[in-house]
Design an enzyme around this catalytic site. Structure first.
Site, short mmCIF file in Angstrom:
data_model
loop_
_atom_site.label_atom_id
_atom_site.label_comp_id
_atom_site.label_asym_id
_atom_site.label_seq_id
_atom_site.Cartn_x
_atom_site.Cartn_y
_atom_site.Cartn_z
N LYS A 50 -8.50 -7.52 14.31
CA LYS A 50 -7.94 -7.68 15.67
C LYS A 50 -8.35 -6.58 16.65
O LYS A 50 -7.70 -6.34 17.66
CB LYS A 50 -6.39 -7.76 15.63
CG LYS A 50 -5.88 -8.85 14.76
CD LYS A 50 -6.29 -10.20 15.30
CE LYS A 50 -7.03 -11.00 14.29
NZ LYS A 50 -7.86 -12.06 14.86
N THR A 51 -9.46 -5.93 16.35
CA THR A 51 -9.92 -4.86 17.23
C THR A 51 -11.11 -5.28 18.09
O THR A 51 -11.63 -4.48 18.87
CB THR A 51 -10.35 -3.64 16.40
OG1 THR A 51 -11.34 -4.08 15.46
CG2 THR A 51 -9.18 -3.02 15.67
N GLY A 52 -11.56 -6.56 17.92
CA GLY A 52 -12.73 -7.01 18.68
C GLY A 52 -13.91 -7.35 17.79
O GLY A 52 -15.05 -7.41 18.26
N THR A 80 -14.83 -10.20 16.44
CA THR A 80 -15.52 -11.44 16.82
C THR A 80 -16.51 -11.15 17.96
O THR A 80 -17.65 -11.64 17.95
CB THR A 80 -14.48 -12.49 17.28
OG1 THR A 80 -13.41 -12.52 16.35
CG2 THR A 80 -15.09 -13.86 17.41
N HIS A 86 -14.15 -5.33 6.86
CA HIS A 86 -12.89 -4.70 7.28
C HIS A 86 -12.55 -3.52 6.38
O HIS A 86 -11.48 -2.92 6.50
CB HIS A 86 -11.74 -5.72 7.23
CG HIS A 86 -11.74 -6.70 8.36
ND1 HIS A 86 -12.09 -6.36 9.64
CD2 HIS A 86 -11.39 -8.01 8.41
CE1 HIS A 86 -11.98 -7.43 10.43
NE2 HIS A 86 -11.56 -8.44 9.71
N SER A 143 -1.99 -8.37 18.95
CA SER A 143 -2.97 -9.39 18.59
C SER A 143 -2.75 -9.87 17.14
O SER A 143 -2.78 -11.06 16.86
CB SER A 143 -4.38 -8.80 18.76
OG SER A 143 -5.36 -9.76 18.53
N TYR A 160 -12.90 -0.89 22.02
CA TYR A 160 -12.80 -2.19 22.71
C TYR A 160 -12.64 -1.98 24.21
O TYR A 160 -13.28 -2.65 25.02
CB TYR A 160 -11.60 -2.94 22.12
CG TYR A 160 -11.31 -4.30 22.70
CD1 TYR A 160 -11.85 -5.44 22.11
CD2 TYR A 160 -10.48 -4.46 23.80
CE1 TYR A 160 -11.57 -6.71 22.61
CE2 TYR A 160 -10.20 -5.72 24.32
CZ TYR A 160 -10.74 -6.83 23.72
OH TYR A 160 -10.46 -8.09 24.22
N LYS A 182 -6.41 -13.89 24.30
CA LYS A 182 -6.44 -13.51 25.71
C LYS A 182 -7.65 -12.64 26.03
O LYS A 182 -8.18 -12.67 27.12
CB LYS A 182 -5.18 -12.73 26.07
CG LYS A 182 -3.94 -13.58 26.24
CD LYS A 182 -2.86 -12.74 26.92
CE LYS A 182 -1.64 -13.57 27.25
NZ LYS A 182 -0.59 -12.74 27.86
P1 A3P Z 1 -6.12 -10.70 21.75
O1 A3P Z 1 -5.29 -11.29 20.66
O2 A3P Z 1 -5.53 -9.47 22.33
O3 A3P Z 1 -6.49 -11.70 22.80
P2 A3P Z 1 -10.86 -9.79 16.05
O4 A3P Z 1 -12.09 -10.48 16.50
O5 A3P Z 1 -11.10 -8.43 15.48
O6 A3P Z 1 -10.06 -10.69 15.17
O7 A3P Z 1 -10.00 -9.51 17.35
C1 A3P Z 1 -9.44 -10.57 18.08
C2 A3P Z 1 -9.15 -10.07 19.47
O8 A3P Z 1 -10.37 -9.98 20.21
C3 A3P Z 1 -8.28 -11.05 20.22
O9 A3P Z 1 -7.51 -10.26 21.10
C4 A3P Z 1 -9.30 -11.91 20.93
O10 A3P Z 1 -8.80 -12.61 22.02
C5 A3P Z 1 -10.30 -10.84 21.34
N1 A3P Z 1 -11.63 -11.40 21.62
C6 A3P Z 1 -12.28 -12.38 20.94
N2 A3P Z 1 -13.47 -12.62 21.49
C7 A3P Z 1 -13.59 -11.77 22.54
C8 A3P Z 1 -14.62 -11.56 23.51
N3 A3P Z 1 -15.72 -12.27 23.51
N4 A3P Z 1 -14.41 -10.60 24.44
C9 A3P Z 1 -13.29 -9.86 24.44
N5 A3P Z 1 -12.26 -10.04 23.56
C10 A3P Z 1 -12.42 -10.98 22.61
#
Ligand code: A3P
Length: 321
Positions: free
Chosen positions: A68-70, A72, A128, A158, A217, A288
């Site tokens: 959940k740190t970015g 993806t 991870h 998140s 992030y 979001k």
């Molecule tokens: P939020 O839940 O705050 O919206 P991970 O990829 O490590 O699982 O993290 C998911 C978080 O990254 C989610 O945050 C998601 O919305 C955000 N995220 C996914 N794709 C993104 C992108 N292209 N740009 C910025 N944030 C993104």
């Protein structure tokens, strides 16, 4: 660490039997503590296999993060940088047809769990795992690591949404916020304690700056172009002057933006099987994509508690959020 692959299964069973166990994430999964961090059983088994068998190559690039740190976003950006010709051609671009998680496999999940890998020879992987739990060959070889972290408050929020949504029978169900918050603060969250995860890579990045690129992030959000260029350089695929003139940097930024990826059909309606028994809708990885959404969920007291832990844990490290 176990030296014989035959022993891995035995070792796994033994850890599951004896390791500290946390069953409080009732709707999600039990967590087991291994090498100081909490893992779901399947990730733990993959971790042991990776530690046992993974041989890093000098050309490998491993994207490291706590959930959940970015991750993806980082996967999409790095994949696009390293497969530029493909990704800048709309008729061939894999990121238009597959989630970034399919394009960049997880070391402890995809590689050793008999899943077909889209790009078997790709040097790009993700994990991870904490720095100290990385397979020895990752640390010993000349491969490079990119780490992304994020304000712990946004990571928690998140994660809370993700966990609730992934296991929810009814759309919109959320795991009780206070209980999730307590577990996160105690460090008993997926790959937690989050602060220890960040600190491990932070310290390693100071010691091995040529090996580890440490990103936040929030910085990536604020100065995407700057960090995209830095990332491209770090992974050995810098943008040339002519690519810049032709707008390649902007195109990759736009391609990998939250707005673009989240509205692609594959990411709106597709699914990705982390394991055969755990299938996650791709849309759950795109919620979001903002900095500071914690303000909509946390009380002032919760904010102070997390900030207090962050200050205490990071004190003297030179790292701040
Ligand atoms: P939020 O839940 O705050 O919206 P991970 O990829 O490590 O699982 O993290 C998911 C978080 O990254 C989610 O945050 C998601 O919305 C955000 N995220 C996914 N794709 C993104 C992108 N292209 N740009 C910025 N944030 C993104």
């Amino acid at each position: 660490r176990c030296c014989d692959p035959e022993n891995t299964k035995k070792k796994f069973k033994e850890i599951i039997r004896t390791a500290p166990r946390n069953s409080d994430w009732t709707a999600f999964t039990d967590l087991f503590q291994y090498e100081g961090f909490w893992h779901s059983p399947r990730f733990l088994e993959g971790t042991l296999l990776a530690q046992e068998l993974f041989q890093a190559r000098p050309c490998d690039i491993i994207l490291c993060s706590a959930p959940k740190t970015g991750t993806t976003w980082l996967k999409a950006l790095t994949f696009a940088i390293m497969n530029r010709a493909l990704c800048l051609d709309d008729s061939k671009n894999p990121l238009l047809l597959a989630t970034p998680h399919e394009c960049v496999p997880y070391l402890e999940v995809d590689i050793f769990q008999n899943k077909p890998n889209r790009y078997p020879d790709s040097p790009l992987l993700a994990t991870h795992l904490s720095f100290d739990s990385l397979p020895n060959s990752v640390v010993d070889s000349d491969c490079k690591l990119v780490y992304i972290c994020r304000d712990p408050k946004d990571v928690f929020v998140s994660l809370w949404h993700f966990i609730g949504n992934v296991r929810a029978k009814e759309e919109g169900y959320l795991f009780p916020l206070e209980k999730a918050f307590e577990l996160f603060c105690q460090g008993a969250s997926l790959n937690g304690p989050y602060w220890d995860h960040v600190l491990g890579y932070w310290k390693a990045s100071l010691e091995f700056p040529k090996k580890i690129l440490f990103l936040k992030y929030e910085d990536l959000k604020r100065e995407t172009e700057f960090y995209l260029e830095r990332l491209a350089e770090f992974v050995g695929h810098p943008f040339s002057a002519s690519e810049r003139r032709e707008g390649a940097v902007e195109k990759i930024m736009q391609l990998c933006s939250f707005q673009n990826l989240s509205k692609l059909e594959v990411n709106k309606t597709g699914e990705y099987a982390i394991f055969s028994s755990v299938v996650v809708e791709n849309s759950k990885y795109f919620r979001k994509g903002e900095v500071g959404d914690w303000k909509n969920c946390l009380t002032g007291e919760m904010k102070d508690r997390i900030d207090g832990i962050t200050e205490e844990k990071l004190r003297g490290s030179g790292l701040t959020f």
